[in-house]
Write a protein that holds these residues in place. Structure first.
Motif, PDB file in Angstrom:
ATOM      1  N   ALA A  55       0.822  -1.208   0.000  1.00  0.00           N
ATOM      2  CA  ALA A  55       0.000   0.000   0.000  1.00  0.00           C
ATOM      3  C   ALA A  55       0.854   1.256   0.000  1.00  0.00           C
ATOM      4  N   LEU A  56       2.067   1.183   0.558  1.00  0.00           N
ATOM      5  CA  LEU A  56       2.943   2.358   0.642  1.00  0.00           C
ATOM      6  C   LEU A  56       3.887   2.480  -0.557  1.00  0.00           C
ATOM      7  N   LYS A  57       4.003   1.442  -1.360  1.00  0.00           N
ATOM      8  CA  LYS A  57       4.894   1.521  -2.517  1.00  0.00           C
ATOM      9  C   LYS A  57       4.285   2.389  -3.620  1.00  0.00           C
ATOM     10  N   PRO A  58       5.107   3.085  -4.375  1.00  0.00           N
ATOM     11  CA  PRO A  58       4.583   3.846  -5.517  1.00  0.00           C
ATOM     12  C   PRO A  58       3.989   2.919  -6.563  1.00  0.00           C
ATOM     13  N   LYS A  59       3.048   3.429  -7.333  1.00  0.00           N
ATOM     14  CA  LYS A  59       2.382   2.618  -8.343  1.00  0.00           C
ATOM     15  C   LYS A  59       3.359   2.126  -9.403  1.00  0.00           C
ATOM     16  N   THR A  60       4.377   2.923  -9.700  1.00  0.00           N
ATOM     17  CA  THR A  60       5.359   2.496 -10.704  1.00  0.00           C
ATOM     18  C   THR A  60       6.140   1.283 -10.238  1.00  0.00           C
ATOM     19  N   ALA A  61       6.463   1.241  -8.936  1.00  0.00           N
ATOM     20  CA  ALA A  61       7.200   0.091  -8.403  1.00  0.00           C
ATOM     21  C   ALA A  61       6.357  -1.168  -8.445  1.00  0.00           C
ATOM     22  N   LEU A  62       5.073  -1.047  -8.141  1.00  0.00           N
ATOM     23  CA  LEU A  62       4.207  -2.219  -8.189  1.00  0.00           C
ATOM     24  C   LEU A  62       3.975  -2.688  -9.616  1.00  0.00           C
ATOM     25  N   ASP A  63       3.793  -1.761 -10.527  1.00  0.00           N
ATOM     26  CA  ASP A  63       3.597  -2.144 -11.929  1.00  0.00           C
ATOM     27  C   ASP A  63       4.840  -2.794 -12.509  1.00  0.00           C
ATOM     28  N   ALA A 257     -16.341  -1.515  -2.461  1.00  0.00           N
ATOM     29  CA  ALA A 257     -15.491  -0.426  -2.951  1.00  0.00           C
ATOM     30  C   ALA A 257     -14.189  -0.978  -3.529  1.00  0.00           C
ATOM     31  N   LEU A 258     -13.687  -2.075  -2.975  1.00  0.00           N
ATOM     32  CA  LEU A 258     -12.456  -2.669  -3.505  1.00  0.00           C
ATOM     33  C   LEU A 258     -12.669  -3.254  -4.893  1.00  0.00           C
ATOM     34  N   LEU A 259     -13.912  -3.613  -5.199  1.00  0.00           N
ATOM     35  CA  LEU A 259     -14.185  -4.194  -6.517  1.00  0.00           C
ATOM     36  C   LEU A 259     -13.930  -3.189  -7.628  1.00  0.00           C
ATOM     37  N   THR A 260     -13.906  -1.918  -7.268  1.00  0.00           N
ATOM     38  CA  THR A 260     -13.664  -0.884  -8.277  1.00  0.00           C
ATOM     39  C   THR A 260     -12.272  -0.998  -8.883  1.00  0.00           C
ATOM     40  N   PHE A 261     -11.327  -1.502  -8.127  1.00  0.00           N
ATOM     41  CA  PHE A 261      -9.925  -1.536  -8.570  1.00  0.00           C
ATOM     42  C   PHE A 261      -9.544  -2.861  -9.225  1.00  0.00           C
ATOM     43  N   PHE A 262     -10.492  -3.782  -9.334  1.00  0.00           N
ATOM     44  CA  PHE A 262     -10.261  -5.009 -10.092  1.00  0.00           C
ATOM     45  C   PHE A 262     -10.741  -4.767 -11.518  1.00  0.00           C
ATOM     46  N   LYS A 263      -9.823  -4.617 -12.425  1.00  0.00           N
ATOM     47  CA  LYS A 263     -10.144  -4.274 -13.805  1.00  0.00           C
ATOM     48  C   LYS A 263      -9.741  -5.418 -14.736  1.00  0.00           C
ATOM     49  N   PRO A 264     -10.425  -5.554 -15.858  1.00  0.00           N
ATOM     50  CA  PRO A 264     -10.101  -6.657 -16.774  1.00  0.00           C
ATOM     51  C   PRO A 264      -8.686  -6.589 -17.329  1.00  0.00           C
ATOM     52  N   ASP A 265      -8.198  -5.378 -17.616  1.00  0.00           N
ATOM     53  CA  ASP A 265      -6.882  -5.271 -18.231  1.00  0.00           C
ATOM     54  C   ASP A 265      -5.755  -5.330 -17.212  1.00  0.00           C
ATOM     55  N   GLN A 266      -5.876  -4.587 -16.117  1.00  0.00           N
ATOM     56  CA  GLN A 266      -4.824  -4.559 -15.106  1.00  0.00           C
ATOM     57  C   GLN A 266      -5.413  -4.118 -13.774  1.00  0.00           C
ATOM     58  N   ASN A 267      -5.131  -4.892 -12.715  1.00  0.00           N
ATOM     59  CA  ASN A 267      -5.632  -4.570 -11.391  1.00  0.00           C
ATOM     60  C   ASN A 267      -4.750  -3.512 -10.734  1.00  0.00           C
ATOM     61  N   ASP A 268      -5.360  -2.642  -9.997  1.00  0.00           N
ATOM     62  CA  ASP A 268      -4.629  -1.616  -9.249  1.00  0.00           C
ATOM     63  C   ASP A 268      -4.311  -2.184  -7.871  1.00  0.00           C
ATOM     64  N   TRP A 269      -3.204  -2.930  -7.785  1.00  0.00           N
ATOM     65  CA  TRP A 269      -2.878  -3.625  -6.552  1.00  0.00           C
ATOM     66  C   TRP A 269      -2.529  -2.665  -5.420  1.00  0.00           C
ATOM     67  N   GLY A 270      -1.969  -1.528  -5.731  1.00  0.00           N
ATOM     68  CA  GLY A 270      -1.677  -0.556  -4.692  1.00  0.00           C
ATOM     69  C   GLY A 270      -2.945  -0.077  -3.998  1.00  0.00           C
ATOM     70  N   ALA A 271      -3.970   0.265  -4.781  1.00  0.00           N
ATOM     71  CA  ALA A 271      -5.236   0.692  -4.199  1.00  0.00           C
ATOM     72  C   ALA A 271      -5.937  -0.459  -3.492  1.00  0.00           C
ATOM     73  N   ILE A 272      -5.810  -1.672  -4.028  1.00  0.00           N
ATOM     74  CA  ILE A 272      -6.427  -2.830  -3.373  1.00  0.00           C
ATOM     75  C   ILE A 272      -5.809  -3.062  -2.004  1.00  0.00           C
ATOM     76  N   MET A 273      -4.481  -2.977  -1.928  1.00  0.00           N
ATOM     77  CA  MET A 273      -3.809  -3.158  -0.641  1.00  0.00           C
ATOM     78  C   MET A 273      -4.115  -2.007   0.308  1.00  0.00           C
TER      79      MET A 273
END
Length: 304
Positions: A55-63, A257-273
């Motif tokens: 949750a604290l990592k930048p989105k670029t690091a997770l991607d 609300a977490l279901l919003t960040f589960f996307k078909p192309d790519q999940n937003d794991w930072g927001a999920i965490m």
């Protein structure tokens, strides 16, 4: 003093040599138990640590698939994306209302049912206990579709417990929490000696006064344990929230609300965490609040 007396006295004197060996064996066992407990604690805490770290990592690091167990650039962007979800505050309030309602209703009904099933003799008592046990064994997934049609039909007569209503979630979770709570509280109530009830009767206490002032404080640890179970199971529910709350966005709960960040192309794991961390905080607060009651209740039960 003769040599025979000396030999007899030496034979009667206990040897002090095995004591260090026993101490060493006890120390090894304690060290092994502490080491095992530490390993188990680390295994349990590791997913929580990884959740907070992600949750604290930048989105670029997770991607980029960065699996380092640390981050040199902690960021709160993931929490910002979660809090920016439409109606997130309403989802949070809905989850709190449903969880607290289930805790209060299920523990109160289970406590009264446990008292009735333990302290009073009546017909069908054994069969009722078997029915409660069987109801607890039925998988939740097997009852989801029948409950859907049942609530749809019940909503025509009682709108508060129909589909797209928070009352439906409260009703269903109360129904699934009560059997477990009854069986747990039944053991606590049965452990209270009958002599305590007889003494209260001699002092002039009525049945209601005995249950409220004497029995309830003694079984408080069991009530707290049941409340923790009910709160966690209701707070983390996704299946019923997804099934019964179909179109009413204002009545959805926090897991939706977490279901919003589960996307078909790519999940937003930072927001999920980040959302998972936010969902974990109220559970920790609730547990730490009732933990004090649990300890005090255990102390009161021992004194009683």
């Amino acid at each position: 003093m003769t040599a025979v007396d000396l030999s007899v006295r030496e034979a009667k004197t206990p040897s002090k040599e095995p004591a260090p060996q026993k101490f060493r064996k006890g120390g090894r066992r304690r060290f092994g138990a502490d080491a095992a407990a530490l390993i188990i604690a680390l295994l349990v805490a590791f997913p929580l640590f990884w959740m907070v770290l992600s949750a604290l990592k930048p989105k670029t690091a997770l991607d980029a698939g960065d699996a380092a167990p640390f981050t040199l650039e902690p960021s709160l962007d993931s929490f910002g994306r979660v809090l920016a979800v439409n109606n997130f505050g309403q989802y949070f309030i809905n989850s709190v209302v449903v969880a607290l309602a289930v805790v209060v209703i299920s523990t109160a009904l289970a406590f009264l049912a446990a008292v009735a099933l333990t302290r009073y003799n009546f017909k069908m008592r054994t069969k009722l206990l078997i029915i409660i046990l069987v109801a607890q064994m039925v998988p939740i997934e097997a009852l989801t579709i029948p409950l859907f049609f049942l609530l749809r039909n019940a909503g025509e007569a009682i709108p508060l417990v129909g589909l797209n209503q928070l009352g439906s979630l409260v009703l269903v979770h109360v129904g699934f929490s009560i059997p477990f709570a009854i069986w747990m509280l039944r053991g606590f109530v049965a452990a209270v000696p009958v002599e305590i009830e007889e003494a209260a009767r001699l002092d002039g206490a009525s049945s209601f006064r005995f249950v409220r002032s004497v029995l309830f404080p003694l079984v408080a640890p069991g009530v707290v344990a049941c409340s923790v179970f009910s709160f966690i199971s209701t707070w983390n529910d996704f299946l019923f929230a997804k099934t019964f709350i179909i179109s009413a966005q204002e009545n959805q709960t926090l897991p939706m609300a977490l279901l919003t960040f589960f996307k078909p192309d790519q999940n937003d794991w930072g927001a999920i965490m980040a959302g998972s961390v936010i969902m974990t905080i109220p559970v920790l607060i609730f547990f730490m609040a009732v933990q004090r009651k649990l300890v005090s209740g255990l102390a009161g039960a021992v004194k009683g």
